[in-house]
Design an enzyme around this catalytic site. Structure first.
Site, PDB file in Angstrom:
ATOM      1  CE  LYS A 188       7.977 -26.676 -30.979  1.00  0.00           C
ATOM      2  NZ  LYS A 188       9.117 -27.468 -31.329  1.00  0.00           N
ATOM      3  CB  SER A 251      11.262 -32.549 -36.464  1.00  0.00           C
ATOM      4  OG  SER A 251       9.960 -32.686 -35.442  1.00  0.00           O
TER       5      SER A 251
END
Length: 330
Positions: A188, A251
């Site tokens: 991911k 992120s």
């Protein structure tokens, strides 16, 4: 209550350390950075990684691993994936083989293409538990509701660790599909990096939705090839982690991708993010692995060419869109 020792005082390490300390556990943190150690012990903060923290008094930081690990009941490897082997090796002779070692890193080892659990098991004989899921440190630190899971070859230990970390705002499941949990959490990061590139290029929500969906297809393809279960990839360490990593402002993979999409080099992007960008290492490792296993991963291919062959990002997006037509189910 237990004593838990963290190897690494970074953002996720300090967040989980505070969580465990607030439950009444004694927590020690080993970190090589004397500035981090002093900030924790003297100021009860860790401003290098997360500003605004209040570190409880039952958290103590050390520059010496032997001092940190005395009488510990659990060890948490809170270091980046490329340091996992060295960190595991450092435990040799310092802890009893019955003590669970908890890995919170996500990735595979470059060069060997081994999972992190495999790497740890080559260095020590302790039971290894993986703690994984959509869990940004910045949110965990301030008790934002979060859900993760534990997995292990020894599910009794996984259940122990589930109990250790469970709080009213940090819900922990178990999952016995260890390979699926590890692969989902690693791949991911590649897709999140690619999502950031698309953002940097100025593409919209349609593009990101397509990228995430087709990225999930790549996670399932390589994950099942390695023995993982499809339902794992549709769960917390697959779909859950993919959603948060591709969309969140926290992120680092997405941020690095965004910078690359605006024209910065890989090195410039990492320097500006200021932390390890696991997606870059994962892209290199999984590119080698999918070539070896003959698994189709076109997004990983395209990102690899941008990162390591200096290909133009927009050109690679166009090449992805212009591939031969096919069924979505293939």
């Amino acid at each position: 209550m237990s004593k838990v020792t963290f190897l690494g005082g970074g953002s996720f390490g300090i967040s989980l350390a505070i969580l465990l300390a607030n439950k009444g556990n004694t927590v020690s943190i080993y970190d090589r950075d004397s500035g981090v150690v002093e900030d924790i012990n003297v100021n009860r903060k860790n401003d290098k990684f997360i500003k605004g923290l209040e570190v409880p008094k039952n958290v103590t930081a050390y520059n010496n691993l032997e001092d940190a690990i005395v009488n510990t009941d659990y060890v948490v490897l809170a270091v980046p994936s490329h340091v996992i082997r060295i960190a595991s090796r450092s435990l040799n002779g310092l802890i009893d083989e019955s003590i669970p070692v908890i890995c919170i890193a996500k990735g595979i080892e470059e060069g060997t293409n081994k999972t992190l659990v495999e790497v740890i098991e080559e260095e020590i004989k302790n039971p290894v538990v993986v703690l994984s899921g959509p869990s940004y440190a910045e949110e965990v630190a301030f008790n934002v509701p979060t859900t993760v899971l534990t997995s292990s070859k020894n599910m009794k230990c996984a259940e122990e660790v589930q109990d250790l970390f469970m709080t009213k705002t940090f819900r922990v499941y178990t999952n016995d599909d260890l390979i699926g949990v590890e692969i989902g959490g690693a791949v991911k990061n590649i897709i999140a990096l690619a999502a950031g590139v698309c953002d940097g290029l100025g593409y919209g929500d349609n593009t990101k939705a397509a990228l995430m969906t087709r990225g999930m297809a790549e996670i399932v393809r390589i994950g099942t090839k390695l023995g993982g279960k499809i339902e794992t990839f549709l769960g917390l360490t697959g779909m859950g982690d993919l959603i948060v990593t591709c969309t969140s402002m926290h992120s680092r993979n997405r941020r690095a991708g965004y910078l690359i999409g605006t024209g910065k080099t890989r090195e410039e992007a990492v320097l500006e993010v200021g932390m390890v960008v696991e997606g870059i290492k994962a892209c290199h490792a999984f590119y080698e692995l999918k070539e070896k296993l003959n698994v189709e991963m076109p997004i990983t291919d395209a990102l690899y060419k941008v990162l390591f062959e200096n290909k133009d990002a927009k050109t690679m997006v166009n090449e992805l869109l212009e591939r031969d037509k096919k069924s979505e189910n293939n």
